[in-house]
Scaffold this active site. Sequence first.
Site, PDB file in Angstrom:
ATOM      1  N   LYS A   1      10.618 -32.809 109.434  1.00 12.54           N
ATOM      2  CA  LYS A   1      10.200 -31.932 108.125  1.00 12.54           C
ATOM      3  C   LYS A   1       9.115 -30.872 108.441  1.00 12.54           C
ATOM      4  CE  LYS A   1       8.615 -32.502 103.202  1.00 12.54           C
ATOM      5  NZ  LYS A   1       8.124 -33.594 102.424  1.00 12.54           N
TER       6      LYS A   1
ATOM      7  N   ARG B   1       8.040 -26.892  94.606  1.00 16.46           N
ATOM      8  CA  ARG B   1       6.746 -27.032  94.075  1.00 16.46           C
ATOM      9  C   ARG B   1       6.552 -26.671  92.720  1.00 16.46           C
ATOM     10  NH1 ARG B   1       3.840 -25.554  99.879  1.00 16.46           N
ATOM     11  NH2 ARG B   1       4.666 -27.324 101.056  1.00 16.46           N
TER      12      ARG B   1
ATOM     13  N   ARG C   1       0.129 -28.207 103.742  1.00 20.38           N
ATOM     14  CA  ARG C   1       0.593 -29.536 104.385  1.00 20.38           C
ATOM     15  C   ARG C   1       0.834 -29.297 106.101  1.00 20.38           C
ATOM     16  NH1 ARG C   1       4.065 -30.109  99.374  1.00 20.38           N
ATOM     17  NH2 ARG C   1       2.573 -30.934  97.674  1.00 20.38           N
TER      18      ARG C   1
ATOM     19  N   GLU D   1       9.720 -36.908 117.097  1.00 21.29           N
ATOM     20  CA  GLU D   1       9.587 -37.488 115.707  1.00 21.29           C
ATOM     21  C   GLU D   1      10.762 -38.487 115.427  1.00 21.29           C
ATOM     22  OE1 GLU D   1       7.141 -37.752 113.756  1.00 21.29           O
ATOM     23  OE2 GLU D   1       5.766 -35.982 113.824  1.00 21.29           O
TER      24      GLU D   1
ATOM     25  N   LYS E   1      14.611 -30.972 107.671  1.00 19.60           N
ATOM     26  CA  LYS E   1      14.170 -30.223 106.460  1.00 19.60           C
ATOM     27  C   LYS E   1      13.321 -29.071 106.818  1.00 19.60           C
ATOM     28  CE  LYS E   1      12.590 -30.897 101.773  1.00 19.60           C
ATOM     29  NZ  LYS E   1      11.772 -31.493 100.869  1.00 19.60           N
TER      30      LYS E   1
END
Length: 332
Positions: free
Chosen positions: A204, A214, A226, A242, A257
């Site tokens: 992500k 959001r 983030r 990951e 994503k």
Amino acid sequence: MDTTGREAAYPAARPRRLRRGPALRRLVAETRVLPENLVLPLFVKEGIDEPVAISSMPGQFQHTRDSLRRAAHEAAEAGVGGVILFGIPAHKDERGSAADDPHGIVQEALRDLSKDVGDALVVMADLCLCEYTSHGHCGPLEADGHVDNDLTLERYASIAAAQAEAGAAVVAPSGMMDGQVAAIRAGLDRAGFAQVPILAYAAKYASSFYGPFREAAEGAPQFGDRSGYQQDPANAREALREVALDVAEGADMVMVKPGLAYLDIIAKVAEASPVPVSAYQVSGEYAMIEAAAERGWIDRERAILETLTSYRRAGAEQVLTYWATEAARLLR
């Protein structure tokens, strides 16, 4: 000579032969999008009496429990493969207490949908804290304002058990915390939900394409961003690392994503992953196509189906898309 009197020797290869007419093109198509490949993201908000339109995502809503049930029924009737729920609580605090409240909005909605459409759709729950915390970050904070990774894992394990208890067929952790899949798997197993699979948001990215979401989820960070836990868009090898970590920790499916700007990542992950791969056609992608179509700049339906085909061609078995119900009807 051919029938027109022209020399027939050139060209010898004629790929256009297989492009003559829609029936022949369908017959030889290498990639197919089926309704059951699609997952519909849905937002459910506590404390509202009517659905609230999301201004940056035309046609999408913050749902009441009743309107959510109707949307899920429509998706099931269209043949969509699943839905994934995002909750917007009436009250937020620093630890996101509503996220694992047995009577929280997502848990109540999961009970509704698992009872109503659980036999027809895979009912998934997004597992994160950004919609539930007062500061908008994906976990409790340390004194310096950074997310406390290990304390967040404890919260995620509790949320997973609450979602599974409420009827989630799949939990989907999206916070990008180190070790989140292992913590969630252990939490589910301890609570007696060893059969509940995990769809890990494994790759992500810290993307500019999340803006409309959001607004929809009311989860924008109140300070900072983030990028301290989501991936740098410049990195590809990191995505494979990951994915490998999440699979080793027990992920049953993995996700990339966003999608369109990361088709190369989807392809790399699909080639390397031993588990099914999902991709998320995110809110910014949806908003761009809707805006361009509204201005008459592109053919809307063709653009929807073309982008979905690109995800499948890259290697995604499932695509999360806000057009899931509409696309399923077009495909059928």
